[in-house]
Design a protein around this motif. Structure first.
Motif, mmCIF file in Angstrom:
data_model
loop_
_atom_site.group_PDB
_atom_site.id
_atom_site.type_symbol
_atom_site.label_atom_id
_atom_site.label_comp_id
_atom_site.label_asym_id
_atom_site.label_seq_id
_atom_site.Cartn_x
_atom_site.Cartn_y
_atom_site.Cartn_z
ATOM 1 N N GLU A 1 112.848 -37.953 11.219
ATOM 2 C CA GLU A 1 112.349 -39.278 11.638
ATOM 3 C C GLU A 1 110.912 -39.504 11.175
ATOM 4 O O GLU A 1 110.355 -40.587 11.330
ATOM 5 N N GLY A 2 110.290 -38.452 10.596
ATOM 6 C CA GLY A 2 108.867 -38.520 10.260
ATOM 7 C C GLY A 2 108.565 -39.432 9.071
ATOM 8 O O GLY A 2 109.368 -39.534 8.135
ATOM 9 N N LYS A 3 107.408 -40.089 9.124
ATOM 10 C CA LYS A 3 106.985 -40.972 8.033
ATOM 11 C C LYS A 3 105.552 -40.660 7.592
ATOM 12 O O LYS A 3 105.201 -40.861 6.441
ATOM 13 N N GLY A 4 104.723 -40.228 8.534
ATOM 14 C CA GLY A 4 103.316 -40.016 8.200
ATOM 15 C C GLY A 4 102.745 -38.786 8.887
ATOM 16 O O GLY A 4 103.322 -38.259 9.850
ATOM 17 N N LEU A 5 101.614 -38.341 8.367
ATOM 18 C CA LEU A 5 100.962 -37.146 8.924
ATOM 19 C C LEU A 5 99.449 -37.295 8.798
ATOM 20 O O LEU A 5 98.952 -37.684 7.739
ATOM 21 N N ILE A 6 98.743 -36.988 9.890
ATOM 22 C CA ILE A 6 97.276 -36.970 9.837
ATOM 23 C C ILE A 6 96.822 -35.533 10.108
ATOM 24 O O ILE A 6 97.169 -34.954 11.146
ATOM 25 N N ILE B 1 103.810 -39.516 4.303
ATOM 26 C CA ILE B 1 102.545 -39.962 3.723
ATOM 27 C C ILE B 1 101.438 -39.286 4.528
ATOM 28 O O ILE B 1 101.341 -39.479 5.742
ATOM 29 N N SER B 2 100.636 -38.463 3.846
ATOM 30 C CA SER B 2 99.679 -37.648 4.595
ATOM 31 C C SER B 2 98.235 -38.073 4.342
ATOM 32 O O SER B 2 97.867 -38.459 3.231
ATOM 33 N N VAL B 3 97.449 -37.959 5.396
ATOM 34 C CA VAL B 3 96.033 -38.316 5.349
ATOM 35 C C VAL B 3 95.220 -37.167 5.932
ATOM 36 O O VAL B 3 95.563 -36.646 6.997
ATOM 37 N N ALA B 4 94.164 -36.758 5.226
ATOM 38 C CA ALA B 4 93.219 -35.801 5.815
ATOM 39 C C ALA B 4 92.091 -36.616 6.436
ATOM 40 O O ALA B 4 91.455 -37.408 5.737
ATOM 41 N N LEU B 5 91.891 -36.457 7.714
ATOM 42 C CA LEU B 5 90.797 -37.142 8.405
ATOM 43 C C LEU B 5 89.618 -36.174 8.445
ATOM 44 O O LEU B 5 89.643 -35.176 9.164
ATOM 45 N N ILE B 6 88.595 -36.478 7.626
ATOM 46 C CA ILE B 6 87.478 -35.529 7.492
ATOM 47 C C ILE B 6 86.294 -35.989 8.322
ATOM 48 O O ILE B 6 85.631 -36.980 8.011
ATOM 49 N N GLN B 7 86.073 -35.259 9.406
ATOM 50 C CA GLN B 7 84.888 -35.471 10.236
ATOM 51 C C GLN B 7 84.050 -34.218 10.055
ATOM 52 O O GLN B 7 84.592 -33.108 10.097
ATOM 53 N N GLY B 8 82.746 -34.353 9.862
ATOM 54 C CA GLY B 8 81.932 -33.163 9.632
ATOM 55 C C GLY B 8 82.264 -32.559 8.278
ATOM 56 O O GLY B 8 82.507 -33.276 7.313
#
Ligand SMILES: CCCC(=O)SCCNC(=O)CCNC(=O)[C@H](O)C(C)(C)COP(=O)(O)OP(=O)(O)OC[C@H]1O[C@@H](n2cnc3c(N)ncnc32)[C@H](O)[C@@H]1OP(=O)(O)O
Length: 297
Positions: free
Chosen positions: A90-95, A141-148
């Motif tokens: 069922e997955g579509k996206g990933l953070i 569809i994957s996103v890297a959320l870069i904090q720091g």
């Protein structure tokens, strides 16, 4: 009857898809059970996965006393979470994100020291290449959320995602040169695909700090987030939504096209495009759209 045939085609395509997930196996001298046994002894931190009902999962890297460095057990957990995501139909996206104020400071220096001999290093390198290649090939569809900071292996990890979003003041930095090494988790090859060989050579050989504006200007990052740390995940969810909106099988098929196009020679890629096309043509979303006769003006 037609729906059953469609399901059958789709199952076969999924099975073919799974065949080329990992890069290394025993025929390449990769001893997976041995490397897993070694990594299991090097503990600290965790990798948590939360699968949302909206089809977007959040993968959290957490090792707070070591700026989210990846210990041996975290490398194992990361591989387990990717396996879990591979089965999530069922997955579509990933953070992918780091807890607290850092994305990931790379390999845990305690872990790295414990496997600093040539044989263990090569096994860990193959293990991490397998894992990050499977992350990159996920039909999400994957996103890297870069904090720091995204440092060393942390910088390599973020290149395994389709997109990178950076918060103000964050930084990507391939510090390998200063450690007397070069990237080995696939980060150099992916960086070249993202920014080209000249930029990649500058970033790697200079171990340059890459703030958000620079990352965006060379095509390494896709946006800057203005949120405070505690709401950045929410902002990343909003950012990814236009790309993940709609039926899961269509979003997943779209991502598979991109992986094929990137990884195969043109003739092979368009043949695979045909196989993936067959998984959505005549499927429920397609029939629904045909019955609605939507206009896009
Ligand atoms: C195998 C793939 C290639 C690699 O990833 S090699 C590893 C590359 N990474 C590094 O060398 C990171 C070295 N660390 C740093 O540069 C800095 O700690 C960093 C991440 C910029 C953060 O700086 P600050 O915000 O000033 O924080 P800090 O230095 O006081 O660190 C807090 C505590 O975290 C520890 N830490 C940071 N990165 C680590 C790592 N990779 N492995 C193990 N421990 C690590 C650091 O030693 C410090 O611990 P302590 O509080 O002094 O006990």
């Amino acid at each position: 009857m037609a729906l059953n045939l469609w399901r059958c085609v789709m199952k076969r395509a999924e099975a073919r898809w799974c065949l080329y997930r990992s890069l290394y196996n025993s025929s390449h001298g990769f001893n997976e059970s041995e490397v897993k046994r070694k990594l299991a002894e090097l503990s600290g931190g965790s990798v948590k996965l939360c699968k949302g009902e909206n089809g977007i999962a959040e993968l959290g890297i957490s090792n707070s006393s070591r700026k989210n460095a990846l210990s041996g057990t975290m490398m194992l957990e990361l591989e387990e979470r990717i396996s879990d995501l591979e089965k999530w139909k069922e997955g579509k996206g990933l953070i992918v994100y780091g807890t607290e104020d850092t994305f990931c400071s790379g390999g845990d220096l305690n872990t790295i020291k414990a496997i600093s001999n040539a044989k263990d290093g090569l096994m860990m390198c193959m293990f991490m290449q397998n894992t990050l290649t499977r992350l990159q090939r996920l039909p999400l569809i994957s996103v890297a959320l870069i904090q720091g900071k995204a440092i060393g292996g942390g910088a390599e990890l973020c290149t395994a995602c389709d997109f990178r979003l950076m918060t103000e003041g964050s930084e990507i930095r391939f510090v390998h040169k200063h450690m007397g090494i070069v990237p080995g988790w696939g980060g150099a090859s992916r960086l070249i695909q993202l920014v080209g060989s000249r930029q990649a050579l500058k970033l790697l050989s200079g171990a340059l700090r890459i703030p958000p504006e620079h990352a965006i200007s060379i095509g390494l990052a896709d946006g800057t987030l203005s949120s405070a740390a505690d709401s950045a995940l929410e902002e990343a969810q909003k950012w990814i939504t236009p790309y993940t909106k709609g039926a899961a099988n269509v979003t997943r098929a779209m991502k598979k096209l991109i992986v094929c196009g990137r990884e195969h020679l043109f003739e092979d890629a368009i043949r695979k495009e045909k196989d993936i096309f067959a998984t959505v043509w005549g499927g429920p979303s397609n029939l629904q759209a045909l019955s609605e006769r939507t206009k896009y003006n």
